[in-house]
Write a protein that holds these residues in place. Structure first.
Motif, PDB file in Angstrom:
ATOM      1  N   ARG A  90    -118.640  43.026   8.996  1.00 41.24           N
ATOM      2  CA  ARG A  90    -118.362  44.229   8.593  1.00 41.24           C
ATOM      3  C   ARG A  90    -117.979  45.348   9.865  1.00 41.24           C
ATOM      4  N   ALA A  91    -118.723  45.195  10.866  1.00 36.66           N
ATOM      5  CA  ALA A  91    -118.467  46.238  11.938  1.00 36.66           C
ATOM      6  C   ALA A  91    -117.114  46.254  12.472  1.00 36.66           C
TER       7      ALA A  91
ATOM      8  N   TYR B  95    -128.854  33.800   9.800  1.00 42.43           N
ATOM      9  CA  TYR B  95    -127.563  33.454  10.294  1.00 42.43           C
ATOM     10  C   TYR B  95    -126.516  34.200   9.555  1.00 42.43           C
ATOM     11  N   ASP B  96    -126.373  33.823   8.133  1.00 42.41           N
ATOM     12  CA  ASP B  96    -125.239  34.241   7.122  1.00 42.41           C
ATOM     13  C   ASP B  96    -125.288  35.538   7.232  1.00 42.41           C
ATOM     14  N   ILE B  97    -126.546  36.249   7.180  1.00 41.24           N
ATOM     15  CA  ILE B  97    -126.593  37.815   7.149  1.00 41.24           C
ATOM     16  C   ILE B  97    -126.062  38.550   8.185  1.00 41.24           C
ATOM     17  N   GLU B  98    -126.251  38.124   9.337  1.00 36.32           N
ATOM     18  CA  GLU B  98    -126.223  38.717  10.629  1.00 36.32           C
ATOM     19  C   GLU B  98    -124.499  38.538  10.944  1.00 36.32           C
ATOM     20  N   VAL B  99    -124.031  37.352  10.509  1.00 34.50           N
ATOM     21  CA  VAL B  99    -122.683  37.175  10.830  1.00 34.50           C
ATOM     22  C   VAL B  99    -121.753  38.145   9.837  1.00 34.50           C
ATOM     23  N   ALA B 100    -122.404  38.307   8.742  1.00 34.27           N
ATOM     24  CA  ALA B 100    -121.446  39.257   7.659  1.00 34.27           C
ATOM     25  C   ALA B 100    -121.745  40.571   8.292  1.00 34.27           C
ATOM     26  N   GLN B 101    -122.703  41.128   8.723  1.00 32.44           N
ATOM     27  CA  GLN B 101    -122.946  42.213   9.384  1.00 32.44           C
ATOM     28  C   GLN B 101    -121.936  42.625  10.558  1.00 32.44           C
ATOM     29  N   ILE B 102    -121.959  41.470  11.183  1.00 35.49           N
ATOM     30  CA  ILE B 102    -120.881  41.786  12.591  1.00 35.49           C
ATOM     31  C   ILE B 102    -119.604  41.908  12.076  1.00 35.49           C
TER      32      ILE B 102
END
Length: 234
Positions: free
Chosen positions: A129-130, A120-127
């Motif tokens: 950054r977009a 979850y943390d990895i995907e939130v960080a990726q969102i």
């Protein structure tokens, strides 16, 4: 007929538009037609007739459910049989099975919670950054829930663990108790393997045999190790 009139008639006939001729059936390339149909189906995202199930998407929750139930079944059955190898008391096997159910369900819940939260943390960080503010909240709402994953994993483990515990925990005779655990575990392993294969669209025979052999190996290994340990301790 006058020469001038005849020449005009021939000229008009030569310049008249010709209708386009249709291609003959044998001039159509079957390979080209097939490729064109495949391209249209791929662009439209259509699936083969009669099979509209997205097995890849289903595999996400199916893996966690089958893994949790199978883990609970094998863990508790192996613990009960292993303890039965060195202690024939019914209370010892029952307490061992119950302790395995509770501790295993907690372990599965915590492990799943930590694992899914890391994702979850990895995907939130990726969102973030977009930098797409319009879709950020919608994307975050579609992310997996660590709490729900932990609860589902714990329940699946407990459901699998309850099968050998209820089957053999209350049988008085030692031989009957061990036999009941083995039979219940065998039926449960085969059922989980077949169910997982059916829902996932895989081979039922191969999946059931694989899960069954793996569970038998775990129980036999646990029984053998503790039986050897009990003989050496005596």
């Amino acid at each position: 007929m006058a020469p001038d009139l005849s020449s005009h008639v021939h000229a008009a006939t030569d310049v008249a538009p010709k209708s386009p001729s249709k291609p003959k059936q044998d001039e159509i390339n079957p390979a080209t037609a097939t490729d064109a149909i495949d391209d249209v189906e791929a662009a439209g995202g259509s699936s083969p007739p009669g099979d509209g199930v997205n097995y890849v998407a289903r595999a996400q929750w199916l893996r966690a459910a089958v893994l949790g139930a199978n883990d609970g079944l094998v863990t508790v059955a192996s613990l009960m049989i292993g303890v039965g190898a060195v202690n024939e008391a019914r209370s010892a096997m029952l307490a061992t099975g119950l302790a395995g159910l509770v501790s295993g369900a907690c372990s599965m819940a915590i492990g799943e919670f930590v694992s899914v939260y890391a994702q979850y943390d990895i995907e939130v960080a990726q969102i973030e950054r977009a930098h797409d503010d319009d879709d950020d909240e919608a994307k975050k709402d579609n992310l997996p829930s660590p709490t729900m994953a932990a609860g589902a994993s714990a329940l699946a483990f407990a459901a699998g663990a309850a099968l050998p515990l209820l089957a053999g925990g209350f049988v008085r005779a030692w031989a009957g108790r061990v036999a009941a655990v083995c039979v219940a575990t065998t039926v449960g392993l085969a059922g989980f393997g077949v169910l997982g294969a059916y829902l996932g669209g895989a081979s039922v025979a191969r999946s059931g045999a694989r899960v069954l052999l793996g569970g038998w190996l775990a129980m036999a290994t646990t029984y053998g190790v503790l039986r050897l340990f009990g003989m050496q301790s005596a």
